[in-house]
Design a protein around this motif. Sequence first.
Motif, PDB file in Angstrom:
ATOM      1  N   HIS A   1      -1.131 -16.002   1.368  1.00  0.00           N
ATOM      2  CA  HIS A   1      -2.039 -17.261   0.929  1.00  0.00           C
ATOM      3  C   HIS A   1      -1.479 -18.124  -0.039  1.00  0.00           C
ATOM      4  O   HIS A   1      -1.081 -17.616  -1.306  1.00  0.00           O
ATOM      5  CB  HIS A   1      -3.486 -16.808   0.636  1.00  0.00           C
ATOM      6  CG  HIS A   1      -4.615 -17.812   0.735  1.00  0.00           C
ATOM      7  ND1 HIS A   1      -4.750 -18.702  -0.033  1.00  0.00           N
ATOM      8  CD2 HIS A   1      -5.631 -17.933   1.703  1.00  0.00           C
ATOM      9  CE1 HIS A   1      -5.751 -19.625   0.233  1.00  0.00           C
ATOM     10  NE2 HIS A   1      -6.167 -18.936   1.407  1.00  0.00           N
ATOM     11  N   GLY A   2      -1.585 -19.369   0.198  1.00  0.00           N
ATOM     12  CA  GLY A   2      -1.273 -20.076  -0.849  1.00  0.00           C
ATOM     13  C   GLY A   2      -1.750 -20.047  -2.332  1.00  0.00           C
ATOM     14  O   GLY A   2      -1.304 -20.375  -3.343  1.00  0.00           O
ATOM     15  N   GLY A   3      -3.098 -19.529  -2.066  1.00  0.00           N
ATOM     16  CA  GLY A   3      -3.759 -19.301  -3.683  1.00  0.00           C
ATOM     17  C   GLY A   3      -3.134 -18.287  -4.652  1.00  0.00           C
ATOM     18  O   GLY A   3      -3.076 -18.525  -5.694  1.00  0.00           O
ATOM     19  N   ALA A   4      -2.569 -17.199  -3.934  1.00  0.00           N
ATOM     20  CA  ALA A   4      -1.810 -16.399  -4.557  1.00  0.00           C
ATOM     21  C   ALA A   4      -0.450 -16.994  -5.278  1.00  0.00           C
ATOM     22  O   ALA A   4      -0.008 -16.669  -6.232  1.00  0.00           O
ATOM     23  CB  ALA A   4      -1.310 -15.187  -3.908  1.00  0.00           C
TER      24      ALA A   4
ATOM     25  N   LEU B   1      -2.149  -9.232  -9.130  1.00  0.00           N
ATOM     26  CA  LEU B   1      -1.424  -9.739  -8.247  1.00  0.00           C
ATOM     27  C   LEU B   1       0.069  -9.124  -8.221  1.00  0.00           C
ATOM     28  O   LEU B   1       1.002  -9.536  -7.380  1.00  0.00           O
ATOM     29  CB  LEU B   1      -1.448 -11.346  -8.222  1.00  0.00           C
ATOM     30  CG  LEU B   1      -2.847 -12.036  -7.913  1.00  0.00           C
ATOM     31  CD1 LEU B   1      -2.474 -13.403  -8.342  1.00  0.00           C
ATOM     32  CD2 LEU B   1      -3.019 -11.856  -6.689  1.00  0.00           C
TER      33      LEU B   1
ATOM     34  N   LYS C   1      -2.486  -7.496   1.319  1.00  0.00           N
ATOM     35  CA  LYS C   1      -4.078  -7.800   0.631  1.00  0.00           C
ATOM     36  C   LYS C   1      -3.820  -9.383   0.345  1.00  0.00           C
ATOM     37  O   LYS C   1      -5.026  -9.792   0.102  1.00  0.00           O
ATOM     38  CB  LYS C   1      -4.507  -6.848  -0.521  1.00  0.00           C
ATOM     39  CG  LYS C   1      -3.459  -7.276  -1.877  1.00  0.00           C
ATOM     40  CD  LYS C   1      -3.667  -6.153  -2.933  1.00  0.00           C
ATOM     41  CE  LYS C   1      -3.024  -6.342  -4.065  1.00  0.00           C
ATOM     42  NZ  LYS C   1      -2.996  -5.300  -5.118  1.00  0.00           N
ATOM     43  N   LEU C   2      -2.543  -9.970  -0.077  1.00  0.00           N
ATOM     44  CA  LEU C   2      -2.510 -11.570  -0.397  1.00  0.00           C
ATOM     45  C   LEU C   2      -2.276 -12.291   0.950  1.00  0.00           C
ATOM     46  O   LEU C   2      -1.919 -13.528   0.908  1.00  0.00           O
ATOM     47  CB  LEU C   2      -1.272 -11.433  -1.123  1.00  0.00           C
ATOM     48  CG  LEU C   2      -1.354 -10.780  -2.408  1.00  0.00           C
ATOM     49  CD1 LEU C   2      -0.188 -10.811  -3.399  1.00  0.00           C
ATOM     50  CD2 LEU C   2      -2.524 -10.896  -3.256  1.00  0.00           C
ATOM     51  N   ILE C   3      -2.462 -11.609   2.233  1.00  0.00           N
ATOM     52  CA  ILE C   3      -2.262 -12.430   3.501  1.00  0.00           C
ATOM     53  C   ILE C   3      -3.440 -13.343   3.639  1.00  0.00           C
ATOM     54  O   ILE C   3      -4.629 -13.112   3.513  1.00  0.00           O
ATOM     55  CB  ILE C   3      -2.338 -11.530   4.584  1.00  0.00           C
ATOM     56  CG1 ILE C   3      -0.874 -10.529   4.538  1.00  0.00           C
ATOM     57  CG2 ILE C   3      -2.323 -12.316   5.915  1.00  0.00           C
ATOM     58  CD1 ILE C   3      -0.878  -9.434   5.844  1.00  0.00           C
ATOM     59  N   GLY C   4      -2.800 -14.585   3.971  1.00  0.00           N
ATOM     60  CA  GLY C   4      -3.708 -15.595   4.141  1.00  0.00           C
ATOM     61  C   GLY C   4      -3.954 -16.080   5.595  1.00  0.00           C
ATOM     62  O   GLY C   4      -4.935 -16.474   6.239  1.00  0.00           O
ATOM     63  N   ASP C   5      -2.996 -16.010   6.270  1.00  0.00           N
ATOM     64  CA  ASP C   5      -2.920 -16.073   7.860  1.00  0.00           C
ATOM     65  C   ASP C   5      -2.667 -14.695   8.496  1.00  0.00           C
ATOM     66  O   ASP C   5      -1.389 -14.251   8.703  1.00  0.00           O
ATOM     67  CB  ASP C   5      -1.705 -17.084   8.139  1.00  0.00           C
ATOM     68  CG  ASP C   5      -1.679 -17.472   9.750  1.00  0.00           C
ATOM     69  OD1 ASP C   5      -2.575 -16.934  10.299  1.00  0.00           O
ATOM     70  OD2 ASP C   5      -0.795 -18.341  10.305  1.00  0.00           O
TER      71      ASP C   5
END
Lengths: 170, 142
Positions: free
Chosen positions: B54-57, B22, B43-47
Amino acid sequence: MSRAKPEPIQVVKERRDAALSALVARVPYISFMGFEFERRGDELTAVMPYRPDLIGNPALPALHGGALAAFLEVTALITLSWSMVWPKIEAGETVDVLPKFPKTIDLTVDYLRSGLPRDAYARAEITRAGRRYASVQVEAWQDNRARPTVHATGHFLMPVLMPDNRTSND
Amino acid sequence: MPADRTEIARQFIASLPHCEALGMVLTTIGAGEAEIYMPYSEKLIGDPESGVIHGGAVSALMDTCAGASVMSHPNAGLATATLDLRIDYMRAAKPGATITAHAICYHMTRAVGFVRVSATDGTSDVPVAAATGAFTVERGNS
């Protein structure tokens, strides 16, 4: 009374699987993490295939707690979105315009056991789906379904359905 | 905190596989406090529509930072693990912005570390997310 001849099973399955793939494929973070979704009827099981870069504690070794939290959050979000898409698929609609994703308000994660360096599985249960808010319970396990690795409860803001069938969270 | 200890902690965090994946970088550590940032990455995009991460990251970043603050506490044990973490997502992070987490281990008992952590994107005083957690304290066979 007669009813319409049912569609061939393969047509039904393809429509369901295409909608699920489309839902999952549009999130770059899901493919980055390697999460996959399996479907039996309307029930989804998320899979986090083991990869060395999911490790957070190399000494044990154990999966990163953050990776597990992300896995649960993604499982909850996809399950909620799927619950919005499912009735349309079953009505025979092709789902061209997918709904916006719900927004996570909060997520409380209980770490019950350390994450083993193996695949993890998760299922989410929608405890309450209101028009604006939804409550979801989600649990992940590894080798043994009866011994969950992590459990979470989350609250989500649902996208508002607009008149033209598009959605908005605003 | 001496510079060498910060350097050791920075290298330790960078060596954890998921933190490396990350792109997390530790900048500050000491006496129950830690700061770690995570650069924006596509690569960390959630929307996909907005490009919001993304909230997960963000959860993974805050979990790491919280654990680091526990390990930096003067009464820390040999290791720690997350017992529970409650994350509040207050607003969407600005696409393109680096997310910085700041954690404080505000109380430590023999067995448990209690932590508050917030994450900011540098555009506002309002954090993008905040979390509170409880962490185990491993003290060997004592």
